[in-house]
Design an enzyme around this catalytic site. Structure first.
Site, PDB file in Angstrom:
ATOM      1  N   ALA A 269      74.459  -0.051  43.877  1.00  0.00           N
ATOM      2  CA  ALA A 269      74.400  -1.063  43.866  1.00  0.00           C
ATOM      3  C   ALA A 269      76.525  -1.021  43.994  1.00  0.00           C
ATOM      4  O   ALA A 269      76.784  -1.909  43.320  1.00  0.00           O
ATOM      5  CB  ALA A 269      73.753  -1.103  42.189  1.00  0.00           C
TER       6      ALA A 269
ATOM      7  N   ASN B   5      71.645   4.154  37.603  1.00  0.00           N
ATOM      8  CA  ASN B   5      71.873   5.213  38.788  1.00  0.00           C
ATOM      9  C   ASN B   5      72.780   5.556  39.332  1.00  0.00           C
ATOM     10  O   ASN B   5      73.680   6.253  40.478  1.00  0.00           O
ATOM     11  CB  ASN B   5      70.900   5.175  39.844  1.00  0.00           C
ATOM     12  CG  ASN B   5      69.192   4.954  39.124  1.00  0.00           C
ATOM     13  OD1 ASN B   5      69.310   6.492  38.980  1.00  0.00           O
ATOM     14  ND2 ASN B   5      68.878   4.545  38.780  1.00  0.00           N
TER      15      ASN B   5
ATOM     16  N   HIS C 190      79.944  -3.328  37.494  1.00  0.00           N
ATOM     17  CA  HIS C 190      80.034  -2.155  38.485  1.00  0.00           C
ATOM     18  C   HIS C 190      81.346  -2.115  38.567  1.00  0.00           C
ATOM     19  O   HIS C 190      81.653  -2.333  39.287  1.00  0.00           O
ATOM     20  CB  HIS C 190      79.692  -1.746  38.976  1.00  0.00           C
ATOM     21  CG  HIS C 190      78.135  -1.814  38.846  1.00  0.00           C
ATOM     22  ND1 HIS C 190      77.114  -0.641  38.177  1.00  0.00           N
ATOM     23  CD2 HIS C 190      77.087  -2.558  39.730  1.00  0.00           C
ATOM     24  CE1 HIS C 190      75.837  -0.885  37.637  1.00  0.00           C
ATOM     25  NE2 HIS C 190      75.720  -1.920  39.069  1.00  0.00           N
TER      26      HIS C 190
END
Ligand SMILES: NC(=O)C1=CN([C@@H]2O[C@H](COP(=O)(O)OP(=O)(O)OC[C@H]3O[C@@H](n4cnc5c(N)ncnc54)[C@H](O)[C@@H]3O)[C@@H](O)[C@H]2O)C=CC1
Ligand SMILES: O=C([O-])CC(=O)C(=O)O
Length: 279
Positions: A132, A199, A229
């Site tokens: 991601a 993760n 993120h």
């Protein structure tokens, strides 16, 4: 030569990888085996595939003791950190190459060491998709010069609820009504608290300065519609900041759709002899 693929985990990511292979968007391979502990997941995915797998399993022991096991060339793990830790070493020891989506599994140093041993001394290949996020290329290049790495992950209540962090504290993520930083600590600690949500911090750690020194913040924002993120890095000859806003995949709000596409591209580049773009 066509490679026989086994997919462990037929949820959001495993489903899309299998469909992509089935639709011939990833050349040189076929879905040979599906493995998921949930029978409904297997049946649902199988019913959507034009080219049916040779076999489906809901128990690991049945899979590895089956006749079909020797035909498998490459295993895709898209299940959970626990699954990655439980199955990967055996699969690599048995000569299978792997792509591991649950990169948080590498925060266990014993697991990590054993996997590296099987790569360095056993000749196996292991692929960890960017998932991601992006920026692993820069982190790897500058890793010897890094002063600080901070990952800030902001998620909605829906994409974070059920994490061990809340269960341990007897809290419910639904009771968060304002944007709140709920966690600050190392990547190693973050993965224990949010194994299905962070993760990405493992990839940042592995590409950069490791699980203890990579700092992680987890923010819950009830109004956010994306998984966000932000990676902020200071290093000797510069600094960089990457902000990634991902829409979730339709079938799993925890998992960004970018992670699905990254997995597909990682598998494609592992199987196809092609120009390598980026480091
Ligand atoms: N590296 C990254 O950037 C990202 C990693 N992930 C991770 O990838 C993995 C897969 O994600 P999704 O497909 O979204 O999850 P999902 O929850 O949609 O699907 C997981 C599937 O694996 C199965 N499963 C769980 N434990 C199993 C076990 N021990 N053995 C066999 N099957 C098992 C479940 O029944 C389910 O069908 C998760 O660990 C997730 O945290 C997800 C998003 C980004
Ligand atoms: O998909 C995402 O945005 C991140 C995620 O779940 C993870 O890193 O485990």
């Amino acid at each position: 030569m066509t490679k026989n693929i086994a997919i462990i985990g037929c949820g959001a990511i495993g489903y899309e990888i299998a469909k992509s292979i089935d639709d011939r968007n990833i050349p040189n391979c076929r879905v040979c085996v599906l493995f998921d502990t949930e029978r409904e997941q297997l049946d649902y995915l199988e019913s959507d595939l034009t080219n049916k797998p040779d076999a489906m399993f809901d128990r690991f022991d049945d899979f590895i003791t089956s006749d079909i096991f020797s035909k498998i060339d490459f295993v895709v793990e898209a299940a959970s950190i626990e699954a990655a830790r439980r199955y990967s070493i055996k699969l690599l020891q048995e000569g299978k190459d792997m792509m591991i989506m649950s990169t948080g599994s590498f925060s266990d140093p014993t697991f990590s060491k054993e996997i590296l041993n099987l790569i360095h001394n056993g000749g196996r290949r292991v692929y960890l998709p960017s998932g991601a996020i992006g920026g692993a290329d820069i982190l790897r290049a500058v890793k010897g010069y890094i002063d600080e790495v901070i990952l800030t992950t902001t998620k909605s209540v829906n994409s974070i609820k059920g994490a061990p962090y809340f269960l341990k504290r007897g809290q419910n993520a639904d009771s968060i009504f304002d944007k709140t930083t709920i966690f600050e600590g190392s990547a190693e600690e973050a993965i224990k608290e949010f194994p299905s949500n962070i993760n990405v911090s493992a990839l940042v750690s592995l590409a950069g300065i490791g699980f203890q020194d990579t700092r992680v913040r987890v923010v819950v924002d009830p109004l956010i519609e994306t998984n966000r993120h932000e990676i902020a890095v200071k290093w000797k000859y510069g600094e960089f900041y990457i902000k990634i806003n991902n829409r979730p995949s339709p079938s799993n709000p925890k998992t960004s759709y970018l992670a699905v596409l990254s997995a597909i591209e990682c598998l494609r580049s592992a199987l196809v002899n092609d120009i390598q773009i980026g480091s």
